[in-house]
Design a protein around this motif. Structure first.
Motif, PDB file in Angstrom:
ATOM      1  N   CYS A 159       0.390  -4.567  -7.002  1.00 26.11           N
ATOM      2  CA  CYS A 159       1.292  -5.131  -5.243  1.00 26.11           C
ATOM      3  C   CYS A 159       1.773  -6.283  -6.376  1.00 26.11           C
ATOM      4  CB  CYS A 159      -0.197  -5.253  -5.204  1.00 26.11           C
ATOM      5  SG  CYS A 159      -1.615  -4.208  -4.790  1.00 26.11           S
ATOM      6  N   TRP A 192       6.940 -10.177  -3.548  1.00 27.96           N
ATOM      7  CA  TRP A 192       6.180  -9.891  -2.325  1.00 27.96           C
ATOM      8  C   TRP A 192       4.980  -9.475  -2.570  1.00 27.96           C
ATOM      9  CZ3 TRP A 192       7.793 -10.027   3.134  1.00 27.96           C
ATOM     10  CH2 TRP A 192       6.658  -9.477   3.274  1.00 27.96           C
ATOM     11  N   ASP A 205       2.495  -6.346  -1.804  1.00 24.10           N
ATOM     12  CA  ASP A 205       2.309  -5.186  -1.275  1.00 24.10           C
ATOM     13  C   ASP A 205       1.100  -4.548  -1.257  1.00 24.10           C
ATOM     14  OD1 ASP A 205       2.384  -2.007  -0.152  1.00 24.10           O
ATOM     15  OD2 ASP A 205       3.749  -1.489  -2.011  1.00 24.10           O
ATOM     16  N   ILE A 206       0.170  -5.395  -0.259  1.00 22.15           N
ATOM     17  CA  ILE A 206      -1.786  -5.179  -0.370  1.00 22.15           C
ATOM     18  C   ILE A 206      -1.483  -3.527   0.410  1.00 22.15           C
ATOM     19  CG2 ILE A 206      -3.619  -5.851   0.256  1.00 22.15           C
ATOM     20  CD1 ILE A 206      -2.619  -9.041   0.327  1.00 22.15           C
ATOM     21  N   PRO A 207      -1.546  -3.682   1.128  1.00 26.52           N
ATOM     22  CA  PRO A 207      -1.710  -2.074   0.871  1.00 26.52           C
ATOM     23  C   PRO A 207      -1.621  -0.841  -0.078  1.00 26.52           C
ATOM     24  CG  PRO A 207      -0.717  -2.852   3.295  1.00 26.52           C
ATOM     25  CD  PRO A 207       0.060  -3.790   1.704  1.00 26.52           C
ATOM     26  N   ARG A 208      -1.238  -1.535  -0.768  1.00 28.69           N
ATOM     27  CA  ARG A 208      -0.912  -0.164  -1.776  1.00 28.69           C
ATOM     28  C   ARG A 208      -2.110  -0.263  -2.546  1.00 28.69           C
ATOM     29  NH1 ARG A 208       2.752   1.705  -6.072  1.00 28.69           N
ATOM     30  NH2 ARG A 208       1.555   1.829  -7.823  1.00 28.69           N
ATOM     31  N   GLN A 259       0.482  -3.413  11.650  1.00 27.16           N
ATOM     32  CA  GLN A 259       0.783  -2.732  10.381  1.00 27.16           C
ATOM     33  C   GLN A 259      -0.616  -3.161   9.401  1.00 27.16           C
ATOM     34  OE1 GLN A 259       4.139  -4.643  10.355  1.00 27.16           O
ATOM     35  NE2 GLN A 259       4.908  -2.848  11.226  1.00 27.16           N
ATOM     36  N   GLY A 260      -0.231  -4.136   7.735  1.00 28.25           N
ATOM     37  CA  GLY A 260      -0.920  -4.577   6.949  1.00 28.25           C
ATOM     38  C   GLY A 260      -2.574  -4.478   7.481  1.00 28.25           C
ATOM     39  N   SER A 270      -6.708  -9.249   8.594  1.00 29.13           N
ATOM     40  CA  SER A 270      -5.087  -8.813   7.945  1.00 29.13           C
ATOM     41  C   SER A 270      -4.918  -8.485   6.651  1.00 29.13           C
ATOM     42  CB  SER A 270      -3.880  -9.777   8.758  1.00 29.13           C
ATOM     43  OG  SER A 270      -3.116  -9.374   8.689  1.00 29.13           O
ATOM     44  N   ASP A 271      -4.069  -8.115   6.234  1.00 31.02           N
ATOM     45  CA  ASP A 271      -4.032  -7.932   4.893  1.00 31.02           C
ATOM     46  C   ASP A 271      -3.936  -9.785   3.917  1.00 31.02           C
ATOM     47  OD1 ASP A 271      -2.047  -7.959   6.248  1.00 31.02           O
ATOM     48  OD2 ASP A 271      -0.871  -6.331   4.875  1.00 31.02           O
TER      49      ASP A 271
END
Length: 227
Positions: free
Chosen positions: A17, A37, A39-42, A78-79, A125-126
């Motif tokens: 991530c 950056w 990418d926590i949703p990953r 989104q996130g 949130s993420d």
């Protein structure tokens, strides 16, 4: 470092991530350049990681807010939607989404879903970098008639805190599972990130505005950032 923070750092590293790209910096919506950056949703794509993050989030939220401190969960668009929806299911509470821009008319134009007037909403949130967007979401929820005193994120950058405190300024507390202070020692101990990129990350954390200015981004917050 708590065990939950350490586990969160491990998950972010193990699931890829953390995207380090100092040679081609990322630019936040604020205009600040960054070598990293998230990418926590990953991480949510991995069942074991997802379960561990949800367990940690549930425990952290109940520790910080209490078992009777909120009666709805609201997601940032989104996130935040996936993690907030799963937490709402765990807590058996109503769920709604807050949009950055109005999608309808009236006081609740920014909110999708049903929130009763006076609902005590936990905003989820993420990730947060400087907190400005989270403050806008809090204001939107309040305009729709909800009470918001806590904002939870899986990860808080915690490098702009000395200048950016807007969430706290409007009377809400922002808390997280982990920050860079948790990730860096874990990354170093496991040699999980390239030495050169890790050095750039440390330099950015030490002085994000100087690093940004040297890499094509803003040197300091825009004086109008609170508007």
């Amino acid at each position: 470092m708590s065990e939950t923070a350490r586990r969160t750092a491990q998950i972010l590293l193990d699931t890829g991530c953390i995207l380090l790209r100092p040679e081609r910096p990322f630019v936040f919506s604020s205009g600040w350049a960054s070598p990293v950056w998230l990418d926590i949703p990953r991480a949510l794509s991995f069942p074991l990681a997802r379960a561990a993050l949800l367990d940690g989030a549930e425990a952290r939220i109940l520790q910080e807010v209490g078992f009777a401190g909120f009666d709805a969960v609201a997601a940032t668009e989104q996130g935040g939607i996936a993690i907030a929806a799963m937490l709402a299911e765990r807590f058996h509470l109503p769920f709604a989404t807050v949009r950055r821009r109005a999608q309808g008319f009236g006081a609740d134009a920014h909110v999708e879903g049903a929130l009763r007037p006076g609902a005590r909403a936990l905003l989820v949130s993420d990730v947060t970098t400087d907190g400005r967007s989270k403050a806008r979401y809090v204001r939107a929820l309040r305009a729709a008639g909800a009470e918001v005193t806590h904002v939870f994120v899986l990860f808080k950058y915690a490098v702009f805190d000395r200048l950016v405190t807007e969430v706290e300024d409007i009377g809400a507390k922002l808390f997280a599972l982990a920050t860079w202070d948790d990730v860096l020692p874990e990354a170093a101990a496991r040699a999980a990130l390239p030495d050169g990129a890790l050095a750039e990350l440390r330099a950015w954390i030490a002085d994000p505005f100087a690093w940004s200015a040297a890499h094509g981004g803003l040197a300091a917050p825009d004086p109008a950032w609170r508007s």
